[in-house]
Structure formats: structure tokens, C-alpha cells
Write a protein that holds these residues in place. Structure first.
Motif, PDB file in Angstrom:
ATOM      1  N   UNK A  44       0.974  -1.322  -0.037  1.00 46.77           N
ATOM      2  CA  UNK A  44       0.083  -0.005  -0.058  1.00 46.77           C
ATOM      3  C   UNK A  44       0.872   1.261  -0.108  1.00 46.77           C
ATOM      4  N   UNK A  45       1.919   1.328   0.754  1.00 43.62           N
ATOM      5  CA  UNK A  45       2.904   2.349   0.931  1.00 43.62           C
ATOM      6  C   UNK A  45       3.522   2.587  -0.548  1.00 43.62           C
ATOM      7  N   UNK A  46       3.800   1.459  -1.173  1.00 45.71           N
ATOM      8  CA  UNK A  46       4.631   1.509  -2.350  1.00 45.71           C
ATOM      9  C   UNK A  46       3.482   2.088  -3.620  1.00 45.71           C
ATOM     10  N   UNK A  47       2.220   1.903  -3.588  1.00 45.87           N
ATOM     11  CA  UNK A  47       1.281   2.353  -4.223  1.00 45.87           C
ATOM     12  C   UNK A  47       0.806   3.661  -4.207  1.00 45.87           C
ATOM     13  N   UNK A  48       0.952   4.573  -3.198  1.00 40.79           N
ATOM     14  CA  UNK A  48       0.705   5.550  -2.808  1.00 40.79           C
ATOM     15  C   UNK A  48       0.746   6.666  -4.215  1.00 40.79           C
ATOM     16  N   UNK A  49       2.200   6.718  -4.720  1.00 34.83           N
ATOM     17  CA  UNK A  49       2.427   7.595  -5.672  1.00 34.83           C
ATOM     18  C   UNK A  49       1.545   7.402  -6.819  1.00 34.83           C
ATOM     19  N   UNK A  50       1.348   6.021  -7.386  1.00 31.70           N
ATOM     20  CA  UNK A  50       0.639   5.597  -8.287  1.00 31.70           C
ATOM     21  C   UNK A  50      -0.650   5.809  -8.307  1.00 31.70           C
ATOM     22  N   UNK A  51      -1.396   5.837  -7.094  1.00 32.71           N
ATOM     23  CA  UNK A  51      -2.660   6.246  -6.743  1.00 32.71           C
ATOM     24  C   UNK A  51      -3.100   7.622  -6.752  1.00 32.71           C
ATOM     25  N   UNK A  52      -2.095   8.549  -6.166  1.00 29.93           N
ATOM     26  CA  UNK A  52      -2.472  10.086  -6.161  1.00 29.93           C
ATOM     27  C   UNK A  52      -2.165  10.745  -7.589  1.00 29.93           C
ATOM     28  N   UNK A  53      -1.496   9.990  -8.454  1.00 29.96           N
ATOM     29  CA  UNK A  53      -0.943  10.736  -9.871  1.00 29.96           C
ATOM     30  C   UNK A  53      -1.535  10.010 -10.987  1.00 29.96           C
ATOM     31  N   UNK A  54      -2.363   8.861 -10.811  1.00 30.57           N
ATOM     32  CA  UNK A  54      -3.217   8.430 -11.793  1.00 30.57           C
ATOM     33  C   UNK A  54      -3.984   9.438 -12.760  1.00 30.57           C
ATOM     34  N   UNK A  55      -3.770   9.168 -13.794  1.00 25.99           N
ATOM     35  CA  UNK A  55      -4.462  10.026 -14.858  1.00 25.99           C
ATOM     36  C   UNK A  55      -5.794   9.753 -15.399  1.00 25.99           C
ATOM     37  N   UNK A  56      -6.258   8.507 -15.204  1.00 26.11           N
ATOM     38  CA  UNK A  56      -7.565   8.158 -15.503  1.00 26.11           C
ATOM     39  C   UNK A  56      -8.038   6.710 -14.724  1.00 26.11           C
ATOM     40  N   UNK A  57      -9.228   6.717 -14.295  1.00 23.33           N
ATOM     41  CA  UNK A  57      -9.687   5.813 -13.390  1.00 23.33           C
ATOM     42  C   UNK A  57      -9.665   4.201 -13.708  1.00 23.33           C
ATOM     43  N   UNK A  58      -9.898   3.920 -14.803  1.00 26.30           N
ATOM     44  CA  UNK A  58      -9.846   2.371 -14.942  1.00 26.30           C
ATOM     45  C   UNK A  58      -8.788   1.501 -14.935  1.00 26.30           C
ATOM     46  N   UNK A  59      -7.620   2.121 -15.205  1.00 25.76           N
ATOM     47  CA  UNK A  59      -6.516   1.378 -15.135  1.00 25.76           C
ATOM     48  C   UNK A  59      -6.226   1.134 -13.696  1.00 25.76           C
ATOM     49  N   UNK A  60      -6.436   2.329 -12.693  1.00 28.92           N
ATOM     50  CA  UNK A  60      -6.203   2.311 -11.366  1.00 28.92           C
ATOM     51  C   UNK A  60      -7.085   1.053 -10.673  1.00 28.92           C
TER      52      UNK A  60
END
Length: 209
Positions: free
Chosen positions: A8-24
Motif C-alpha cells: 500500500x505504501x509503495x502504491x501511494x504515488x501511483x494512486x494519487x498521480x493516476x491520470x484516469x480511473x479504469x487502469x487504477x
């Protein structure tokens, strides 16, 4: 620190910086498939009745892509009738093992017959029989009455394919908003809201917890 907390900690950057919702969403669902003990595709489905009274129950997500989120049900059930009345609904996924939540809101459309047929054919034979035997949401006089109906349809469809009942099909929620929530210490959670902006794609807003 557990492996889940590390991930979860490693995914924080990807989570907040995602450009669109479906891939996330796909990434989070894959994480849930590895960590949730039961039904990682379970989601709370919210509808309203004709009087505007809200209703909620759990269903299973059976597919998603950029068109929306799909589940199947008996259209004559309470949820089926409520959706057909308003053609709007909301979903809430909560993955306790990951301390994550996703909320989806939008109008609803029926899936095409060929799409419903393909999914129905993929179900276990007993589940296909059950779709015929269960008058979902209506009063049931006894467990024996249900078992009798199952036996009758099992005999009726003893040989060959089991056709999909006309009243059993799928709904697709076409999201106008998708919100991602992730637990953080001291209730200072991360929340990111994606909103559909017509042909312009998705806007993204970070929200206070």
C-alpha cells in the motif's frame, strides 16, 4: 510491517498521480484478488425505489472496461425493478484487507442480449437452473417449494443447453464519477475523485478526508 502495508505504501504515488480511473481500478482489483479471502469482486449496489427510498445490497461485479461496470440479475427482482424505474445506480467496493474503497455513480444501461447470453452460458449448470427456479425477491412459502422448482427445471433441461430466461440479464453502470479512497494514519485518508467531462475525458480532484 506486513506485506500488504508495504505494498500500500509503495502504491501511494501511483494512486494519487493516476491520470484516469479504469487502469487504477484494474490494479486495485488485482491487488484485492490476491489479498481478499472471499469474493474480491463483491460490491454494494445502491438504488432507489419509486418513492425515492434508498436500498442497498451486495452483488458481484462480472466485468468492467471503459464502457462501465457490469453485473447480472433477475430484472423482476426488487433491484431489477428499481433500476429499470430510474436507470441510475451506485456501487461501493470495500477491500478491508487493503484498507481501500472505490465508489462509482452513474446512469445504467442494459447489456446487449449477446453479451448476456455469453455470460449466462459461462455459469455453472446449477446456477443456470437457479435463474429459472428462483422468483427472486418474491415471497417463498417454504424451502421445499424452492427445491421442488429446482427439481422441475432440472428435469425440464436434463438434456442440452439451458436457455437464458428473458427476465435475466445484465446492467452496466456507466460512471460519471469514480472515487478512490485509501486509509492513512490518524484518519487523514487519501481521496481522489475522477469526474467524466464529456468528450474531454476525466477531471481529477483530490478531496479532504
Amino acid at each position: 510491517m506486513s506485506n500488504t502495508m508495504i505494498k500500500n505504501d509503495l502504491n501511494q504515488a501511483d494512486f494519487t498521480e493516476a491520470g484516469e480511473p479504469f487502469r487504477l481500478f484494474a490494479e486495485w482489483l488485482q491487488d484485492a484478488e490476491r489479498s481478499e479471502p472471499n469474493d474480491p469482486n463483491a460490491t454494494a449496489l445502491a438504488t432507489v425505489d419509486p418513492d425515492g427510498m434508498p436500498n442497498v445490497r451486495m452483488v458481484l461485479l462480472k466485468g468492467f472496461d471503459e464502457r462501465g461496470f457490469v453485473f447480472y440479475t433477475n430484472f423482476e427482482s426488487v433491484k431489477g425493478q428499481e433500476i429499470l424505474s430510474s436507470m441510475k445506480a451506485a456501487l461501493c467496493f470495500h477491500w478491508k484487507s487493503l484498507r481501500r474503497q472505490v465508489r462509482v455513480r452513474g446512469p445504467v444501461e442494459q447489456v446487449p442480449d449477446e453479451e448476456a447470453d455469453a455470460y449466462y452460458a459461462s455459469r455453472p449448470r446449477g446456477s443456470r437452473i437457479g435463474a429459472w427456479a428462483s422468483k427472486q425477491s418474491r415471497p417463498l412459502e417454504s424451502r421445499f417449494a424452492l427445491e421442488k422448482a429446482v427439481a422441475e427445471y432440472t428435469a425440464k433441461f436434463a438434456v442440452g443447453e439451458i436457455p437464458r430466461p428473458s427476465y435475466w440479464s445484465g446492467f452496466r453502470i456507466v460512471p460519471v464519477s469514480i472515487e478512490f479512497w485509501h486509509d492513512r494514519p490518524f484518519r487523514l485518508h487519501d481521496r481522489v475523485l475522477f469526474k467524466r467531462e464529456g468528450d474531454e475525458g476525466w477531471s481529477k480532484t483530490r478531496l479532504y478526508p
